[in-house]
Design a protein around this motif. Structure first.
Motif, mmCIF file in Angstrom:
data_model
loop_
_atom_site.group_PDB
_atom_site.id
_atom_site.type_symbol
_atom_site.label_atom_id
_atom_site.label_comp_id
_atom_site.label_asym_id
_atom_site.label_seq_id
_atom_site.Cartn_x
_atom_site.Cartn_y
_atom_site.Cartn_z
ATOM 1 N N LEU A 24 0.905 -0.960 -0.022
ATOM 2 C CA LEU A 24 0.148 -0.079 0.099
ATOM 3 C C LEU A 24 0.757 1.397 -0.223
ATOM 4 O O LEU A 24 0.485 2.336 -0.670
ATOM 5 C CB LEU A 24 -0.994 -0.109 1.133
ATOM 6 N N TYR A 25 1.875 1.171 0.661
ATOM 7 C CA TYR A 25 2.863 2.455 0.689
ATOM 8 C C TYR A 25 3.384 2.824 -0.634
ATOM 9 O O TYR A 25 3.449 3.669 -1.247
ATOM 10 C CB TYR A 25 3.881 2.293 1.801
ATOM 11 N N ALA A 27 2.278 1.775 -3.424
ATOM 12 C CA ALA A 27 1.146 2.051 -4.381
ATOM 13 C C ALA A 27 0.816 3.614 -4.431
ATOM 14 O O ALA A 27 0.373 4.116 -5.272
ATOM 15 C CB ALA A 27 -0.004 1.062 -4.040
ATOM 16 N N ILE A 28 0.671 3.768 -3.195
ATOM 17 C CA ILE A 28 0.189 5.035 -2.625
ATOM 18 C C ILE A 28 1.329 6.248 -3.065
ATOM 19 O O ILE A 28 1.001 7.277 -3.723
ATOM 20 C CB ILE A 28 -0.659 5.309 -1.356
ATOM 21 N N TYR A 29 2.383 6.104 -2.400
ATOM 22 C CA TYR A 29 3.489 7.191 -2.498
ATOM 23 C C TYR A 29 4.193 7.199 -3.632
ATOM 24 O O TYR A 29 4.390 8.091 -4.212
ATOM 25 C CB TYR A 29 4.322 7.017 -1.122
ATOM 26 N N LYS A 31 4.049 5.170 -6.382
ATOM 27 C CA LYS A 31 3.323 4.986 -7.791
ATOM 28 C C LYS A 31 2.425 6.150 -7.957
ATOM 29 O O LYS A 31 2.674 6.875 -9.130
ATOM 30 C CB LYS A 31 2.560 3.855 -7.930
ATOM 31 N N ARG A 32 1.577 6.546 -7.117
ATOM 32 C CA ARG A 32 0.715 7.638 -7.404
ATOM 33 C C ARG A 32 1.126 9.031 -7.027
ATOM 34 O O ARG A 32 0.913 9.988 -7.913
ATOM 35 C CB ARG A 32 -0.589 7.383 -6.473
ATOM 36 N N ILE A 33 1.870 9.221 -6.033
ATOM 37 C CA ILE A 33 2.462 10.491 -5.814
ATOM 38 C C ILE A 33 3.713 10.705 -6.548
ATOM 39 O O ILE A 33 3.826 12.089 -7.265
ATOM 40 C CB ILE A 33 2.775 10.779 -4.302
#
Length: 98
Positions: A24-25, A27-29, A31-33
């Motif tokens: 999740l880390y 994927a969120i930070y 990849k997305r950010i």
């Protein structure tokens, strides 16, 4: 009856839970950010392998301990929800002591 199957399930549940949070880390930070498109490739593979191992060990414990389907289903659902594997690990520790 040996406690080894429960110990294995506790360990794999904990590792699978940690790998889920790491995934999740990334994927969120990352990849997305940060926009790193391949950031989840390695953590995703590790988590996937641990999830499969968890399912196999859960099946083994189900057969070995003759758990009711409701208990197995709860353990499986815990593997799908962030932080729930840590709840499961604590419950398995209590089950192991009994």
């Amino acid at each position: 009856m040996s406690n080894l199957p429960i110990k294995m399930l506790r360990l794999v549940s904990f590792l699978e839970g940690v790998s889920f949070l790491v995934l999740l880390y990334f994927a969120i930070y990352h990849k997305r950010i940060l926009g790193e498109e391949d950031a989840i490739q390695v953590p995703g593979m590790i988590h996937g392998i641990l999830f499969v191992v968890f399912c196999l060990v859960l099946g083994y414990v189900w057969i070995d301990r003759k758990w009711p389907l409701k208990k197995v289903a709860l353990a499986f659902v815990c593997s799908l929800v962030p932080f729930a594997p840590f709840y499961l690990e604590r419950k398995l520790k209590e089950d192991q002591a009994a």
